[in-house]
Design an enzyme around this catalytic site. Structure first.
Site, PDB file in Angstrom:
ATOM      1  N   PRO A  17       0.841  -1.193   0.000  1.00 11.26           N
ATOM      2  CA  PRO A  17       0.000   0.000   0.000  1.00 11.26           C
ATOM      3  C   PRO A  17       0.883   1.253   0.000  1.00 11.26           C
ATOM      4  O   PRO A  17       2.109   1.146   0.050  1.00 11.26           O
ATOM      5  CB  PRO A  17      -0.724  -0.113   1.344  1.00 11.26           C
ATOM      6  CG  PRO A  17       0.316  -0.727   2.246  1.00 11.26           C
ATOM      7  CD  PRO A  17       1.135  -1.661   1.375  1.00 11.26           C
ATOM      8  N   ALA A  29      -4.874   4.707   3.911  1.00 12.08           N
ATOM      9  CA  ALA A  29      -4.212   3.672   3.111  1.00 12.08           C
ATOM     10  C   ALA A  29      -5.233   2.780   2.433  1.00 12.08           C
ATOM     11  O   ALA A  29      -6.394   2.725   2.837  1.00 12.08           O
ATOM     12  CB  ALA A  29      -3.301   2.823   3.996  1.00 12.08           C
ATOM     13  N   ASN A  30      -4.786   2.067   1.417  1.00 17.88           N
ATOM     14  CA  ASN A  30      -5.566   0.973   0.840  1.00 17.88           C
ATOM     15  C   ASN A  30      -5.127  -0.319   1.504  1.00 17.88           C
ATOM     16  O   ASN A  30      -3.996  -0.423   1.984  1.00 17.88           O
ATOM     17  CB  ASN A  30      -5.285   0.847  -0.658  1.00 17.88           C
ATOM     18  CG  ASN A  30      -5.986   1.902  -1.480  1.00 17.88           C
ATOM     19  OD1 ASN A  30      -6.190   3.022  -1.020  1.00 17.88           O
ATOM     20  ND2 ASN A  30      -6.338   1.528  -2.684  1.00 17.88           N
ATOM     21  N   ARG A  31      -5.977  -1.296   1.451  1.00 12.71           N
ATOM     22  CA  ARG A  31      -5.672  -2.605   1.987  1.00 12.71           C
ATOM     23  C   ARG A  31      -4.743  -3.341   1.015  1.00 12.71           C
ATOM     24  O   ARG A  31      -5.069  -3.463  -0.169  1.00 12.71           O
ATOM     25  CB  ARG A  31      -6.982  -3.364   2.085  1.00 12.71           C
ATOM     26  CG  ARG A  31      -7.072  -4.388   3.131  1.00 12.71           C
ATOM     27  CD  ARG A  31      -8.400  -5.102   2.982  1.00 12.71           C
ATOM     28  NE  ARG A  31      -9.499  -4.454   3.694  1.00 12.71           N
ATOM     29  CZ  ARG A  31      -9.713  -4.580   4.993  1.00 12.71           C
ATOM     30  NH1 ARG A  31      -8.888  -5.286   5.742  1.00 12.71           N
ATOM     31  NH2 ARG A  31     -10.752  -4.013   5.558  1.00 12.71           N
TER      32      ARG A  31
END
Ligand code: C5P
Length: 221
Positions: A17, A29-31
């Site tokens: 990420p 954040a993205n996973r």
């Protein structure tokens, strides 16, 4: 030689990420576990390539023979990708955050009973799009697309929109996230290849095999 089909090639991989800081203790954040990207870096190195892995914050060991550059934010990732060029192949696996906060608070934001703060966001650079359109475009540019619906249709339009040669689409509606298995479809100008669900390191080997074939074809033309 047959078993080192990427010998002499430079492969650039992004993985993990990105973290977009809100204040010293918080981020957006993205996973992403980083597992698929790290597996691709490992497989490319095993195939004889020089590999640069630009990694967001993840808890994974650096694969053998891979040059790893750690970054936090999308903008840092974009800078390091640019610094790593030229490359023969770029595989953009990172789950880059689409937005970052407009203002970073130097001190931890406090609750103090007042209204929750509003986050003002701005768009991050699209690393894949910029790489595809750039002067030093790698011969083969590969993007990923994590989708929960209309997987192939979304990947087709993403391929065109971002100027990538291939989009590797994965259906993340199940438990792909953080898991060891992946179910991918390779979308190219010629059509779609569906790979069976398999461990992420086998997906990586299958992709690396196809990358080596694709580079060979380009050199024959
Ligand atoms: O648009 P979306 O995020 O679904 O696109 C995914 C692909 O684009 C991935 O290959 C990802 O690494 C790349 N990407 C990028 N920079 C961004 C957003 C996505 O390189 N800011």
């Amino acid at each position: 030689p047959e078993h080192r089909p990427l010998f002499g090639k430079h492969v650039l991989v992004t993985a993990g990420p990105t973290h977009e800081p809100i204040d010293p203790v918080r981020y957006i954040a993205n996973r992403s576990s980083g597992k698929q990207g790290f597996a691709i870096a490992a497989a490319a190195a095993a195939a004889g390539a020089r590999v640069t892995l630009v990694a967001g914050p993840v808890h994974l060991q650096t694969p053998r023979g891979v040059d790893r550059i750690n970054v936090e934010s999308a903008r840092e990732m974009a800078d390091e990708v640019r610094n790593a060029l030229p490359a023969d192949i770029a595989v953009m696996v990172a789950a880059v955050a689409d937005w970052r906060t407009k203002d970073f608070a130097d001190q931890k934001m406090k609750k103090r009973g007042s209204a929750p703060p509003a986050l003002l966001l701005e768009e991050n650079p699209d690393i894949l799009t910029n790489l595809s359109a750039g002067k030093k475009r790698p011969t083969l540019v590969i993007g990923f697309a994590a989708e929960t619906q209309d997987v192939i249709e979304n990947a087709r339009s993403k391929r065109k929109r971002k100027g990538a040669d291939w989009i590797v689409a994965n259906d993340v509606s199940g438990d792909v996230m953080g898991g060891d298995l992946n179910d991918v479809h390779i979308v190219t100008s010629r059509g779609v290849e569906d790979l069976p669900e398999m461990p992420k390191d086998q997906v990586a080997y299958a992709l690396v095999e196809r990358m080596a074939e694709a580079l060979e074809k380009v050199h024959e033309d």
